[in-house]
Scaffold this motif. Sequence first.
Motif, mmCIF file in Angstrom:
data_model
loop_
_atom_site.group_PDB
_atom_site.id
_atom_site.type_symbol
_atom_site.label_atom_id
_atom_site.label_comp_id
_atom_site.label_asym_id
_atom_site.label_seq_id
_atom_site.Cartn_x
_atom_site.Cartn_y
_atom_site.Cartn_z
ATOM 1 N N PRO A 149 2.360 12.293 -0.868
ATOM 2 C CA PRO A 149 0.948 11.926 -0.764
ATOM 3 C C PRO A 149 0.199 12.925 0.110
ATOM 4 N N GLU A 166 -3.705 13.968 1.806
ATOM 5 C CA GLU A 166 -5.078 13.559 2.097
ATOM 6 C C GLU A 166 -6.061 14.644 1.659
ATOM 7 N N ALA A 188 -8.816 12.234 -2.637
ATOM 8 C CA ALA A 188 -8.039 11.024 -2.349
ATOM 9 C C ALA A 188 -8.929 9.947 -1.716
ATOM 10 N N ASN A 189 -9.802 10.368 -0.804
ATOM 11 C CA ASN A 189 -10.737 9.416 -0.183
ATOM 12 C C ASN A 189 -11.646 8.777 -1.222
ATOM 13 N N ARG A 196 -9.782 6.181 -3.234
ATOM 14 C CA ARG A 196 -9.599 4.952 -2.467
ATOM 15 C C ARG A 196 -10.873 4.114 -2.448
ATOM 16 N N LYS A 197 -11.990 4.776 -2.159
ATOM 17 C CA LYS A 197 -13.267 4.061 -2.053
ATOM 18 C C LYS A 197 -13.688 3.435 -3.376
ATOM 19 N N GLY A 230 -11.664 2.322 -5.548
ATOM 20 C CA GLY A 230 -10.687 1.314 -5.934
ATOM 21 C C GLY A 230 -9.711 1.763 -7.004
ATOM 22 N N LYS A 231 -9.706 3.063 -7.335
ATOM 23 C CA LYS A 231 -8.806 3.561 -8.374
ATOM 24 C C LYS A 231 -7.352 3.615 -7.879
ATOM 25 N N PHE A 232 -7.147 4.298 -6.742
ATOM 26 C CA PHE A 232 -5.793 4.483 -6.225
ATOM 27 C C PHE A 232 -5.801 4.439 -4.694
ATOM 28 N N LYS A 233 -4.679 3.981 -4.110
ATOM 29 C CA LYS A 233 -4.558 3.926 -2.652
ATOM 30 C C LYS A 233 -4.191 5.287 -2.064
ATOM 31 N N GLU A 234 -3.431 6.080 -2.815
ATOM 32 C CA GLU A 234 -3.042 7.411 -2.358
ATOM 33 C C GLU A 234 -2.881 8.336 -3.558
ATOM 34 N N ASN A 288 -2.275 8.472 -10.381
ATOM 35 C CA ASN A 288 -2.568 8.819 -8.987
ATOM 36 C C ASN A 288 -1.860 10.097 -8.553
#
Length: 380
Positions: free
Chosen positions: A187, A189, A193-194, A197-198, A200-204, A254
């Motif tokens: 993973p 950053e 990636a941010n 996340r915002k 709602g597609k993927f956490k990482e 992701n």
Amino acid sequence: MRKEFLFLIFLTLVFTKATMAQTRSRGQEKVYTNPLKVQLGDPFVLFTNGTYYMYGTGPATDRGFSAYSSKDLVNWKPEGEVYAYDNKNGWSDPNSAWNGAYWAPEVYEVKGKFYLFYSAQWKVNPAKEMENFKIGVAVSDKPTGPFIDLAAKPLFDPGYPIIDANVFFDTNGKSYLYYSRAAYKHPVESEIANQARKSGKFKEIEESWVYGVELKPDFSGVTGEPVLLLRPPVKLKDKQAAWESLSVTSGEVNRRWTEGSVTFKKDGIYYIMYSANHFGGEHYAVGYATGNSPLGPFKKAEENPILHKNTHKGGIVSGTGHNSIVYAPDGKEMFCVYHGRTIATGSERVVFIDRMKVENGKITVYGPTTQPQKMPAVSR
């Protein structure tokens, strides 16, 4: 309704025929069409003693590799299995994920011997990782094998899974291995990636990166530490971010990839071509970067991607990537060999060859094509 139905069948037959490779005459000129009649992914072409040999990832061999031969780069004959995992030095695990993941073979001729570099799952796997890819080297006296692993272990272990080996032989006699660190458990950053996340597609977001390292002259290992050469963009304002992040921004997966690299030198400039996005999706595409040394630093071209789908323009090709390069029989015309998909072939990867030009520090690929074009030049 019946007339409309029959007309639809007629159009389908015509369309399917148009998407199959074939050699025919157009007036006095012989032509061919893409895709070729070869069902492979990650195609690589070797030229030796007047014959071309193609290798790739494909269904023709179970847990190993097969090859095809040609005199003209268009019409290919199956040569059967050239590498089997259970040779006397075999180090892979054929029962692991993806049937051992025998992927992306490339063959090079060195001092009368033929060396096959490839990816597979290493059977030494105490942590039982799903992706335990490593790179191996096998040798044969013939381009059609049988290839036997040089050692009963991978070329080297950098401590993470690696795939997509490519070798570049420089004019000073040194050779270099290029490979992709797999995205597995990597993973990273970034602003992309941010954003994922915002939204709602993927956490990482996991990423694969391309590295280069010098090879030992006998291919028994590497010299020095691997150097990071290419990775996906970190900033959204980066000109490469939009196209290299499509697998993420479209919600497909992701992961962001930098893989399938091929390096060559022309007019004092080092070029490294690479593929980005999910190989199994429509957004798989090719870009390139240039540098002044085989281990960089490399700068990505502003005009990337230089090879990508044409379905958004009314075409039938998508998923174009993991290319290699080869010269026509005349030794002058340069071709890009890559895999792609058409509406007719569905999820199956098939081989395309299209002309390319390298001039003034820029690469141009004239593809993807499915229309008739002249055969590769044969005179030397």
